[in-house]
Design an enzyme around this catalytic site. Structure first.
Site, short mmCIF file in Angstrom:
data_model
loop_
_atom_site.label_atom_id
_atom_site.label_comp_id
_atom_site.label_asym_id
_atom_site.label_seq_id
_atom_site.Cartn_x
_atom_site.Cartn_y
_atom_site.Cartn_z
N SER A 46 2.56 -12.23 3.81
CA SER A 46 3.30 -12.04 2.44
C SER A 46 3.64 -13.48 2.22
O SER A 46 2.56 -14.49 2.19
CB SER A 46 4.36 -11.21 2.27
OG SER A 46 4.86 -11.48 0.86
N ASP A 89 -3.56 -5.07 -3.25
CA ASP A 89 -2.29 -5.54 -3.39
C ASP A 89 -2.36 -5.66 -4.37
O ASP A 89 -2.16 -6.60 -5.66
CB ASP A 89 -2.37 -7.13 -2.38
CG ASP A 89 -2.04 -7.87 -2.53
OD1 ASP A 89 -0.21 -7.06 -2.88
OD2 ASP A 89 -1.92 -9.28 -1.79
N HIS A 111 -1.15 -4.16 0.17
CA HIS A 111 -0.25 -5.52 0.55
C HIS A 111 0.53 -6.04 1.85
O HIS A 111 0.03 -6.23 2.46
CB HIS A 111 1.05 -5.98 -0.23
CG HIS A 111 1.54 -7.20 -0.07
ND1 HIS A 111 1.37 -8.51 -0.44
CD2 HIS A 111 2.84 -7.06 0.21
CE1 HIS A 111 1.85 -9.40 0.42
NE2 HIS A 111 3.06 -8.53 0.37
#
Length: 217
Positions: A24, A118, A152
């Site tokens: 991330s 994502d 994600h």
């Protein structure tokens, strides 16, 4: 500096280099470390961005401006949850290129892992741009692995899946299968590129800089 701490810590005997595992937001931090700091041999980037995001990045006299989310691009899913995938603008467009991390400077090996579902941001596009940028500079020091229907937060296997939070996406089965496969790949990647010399018995350190906010409903 964390690298100096690792270098001098008895638990991390430092060999020829250090590995970074990021996910991330920490993805752009990992690319920055690999680009500006010496001794980074292997970098794992999971659903990150290839440009600096949110706040200015300072390194010596250099300042890389951030990409700032465009909140007007937030949409609602049919279930009523926030979808923020398109809030981060395309880094490789006029006016945004100053935020790109100069990964062509790095001698690190890169593993880019991306999820096609994502919903935090367009990590597939960012990985494609990073790979294309490295190729443009005559480098093949990277590999890209893509996971259809994964969300994600590709974490270590068996971590809970939160498809309805505003930063996840993905289907439960596909997401968990992706985590199983990716964790094996990450370990193999580090073993390959962080293996010390058999003659000297040197070892290398791994620096984990994972960061992601979890919002659960």
């Amino acid at each position: 500096m964390i690298l100096s701490l690792l270098a001098n810590h008895f638990y991390f005997p430092l060999g020829p280099g250090i590995g970074i595992l990021s996910i991330s937001k920490s993805g752009d931090l990992a690319l920055s470390m690999a680009s500006f700091l010496s001794g980074i041999s292997a970098t794992v980037w999971i659903n990150g961005c290839n440009a600096n995001v949110m706040t200015p990045l300072h390194y010596k006299d250099l300042v890389i401006p951030p990409l700032v989310p465009s909140l007007e691009n937030i949409t609602l899913t049919p279930s009523g949850h926030f979808d923020v995938r398109d809030t981060i603008q395309d880094p490789d467009t006029e006016g945004n290129r100053g935020s790109l991390i100069p990964i062509e400077r790095s001698s690190s090996r890169f593993l880019f892992a991306v999820s096609e579902d994502d919903r935090n941001w367009n990590s597939c596009l960012f990985a494609q741009q990073a790979a294309a940028w490295l190729r443009h500079h005559g480098k093949e020091n990277f590999e890209v692995v893509t996971y259809p229907r994964a969300g994600h937060l590709l974490e270590v296997p068996y971590m809970p899946h939160y498809p309805l939070s505003w930063i996840c996406g993905g289907g439960a089965k596909a997401h968990h299968e992706a985590q199983l496969d990716l964790w094996k790949r990450v370990q193999e990647f580090f073993r390959k590129h962080l293996k010390g010399s058999s003659n000297t018995g040197q070892k290398k350190s791994i620096c984990f800089i994972c960061y992601h906010p979890k919002i659960r409903y």
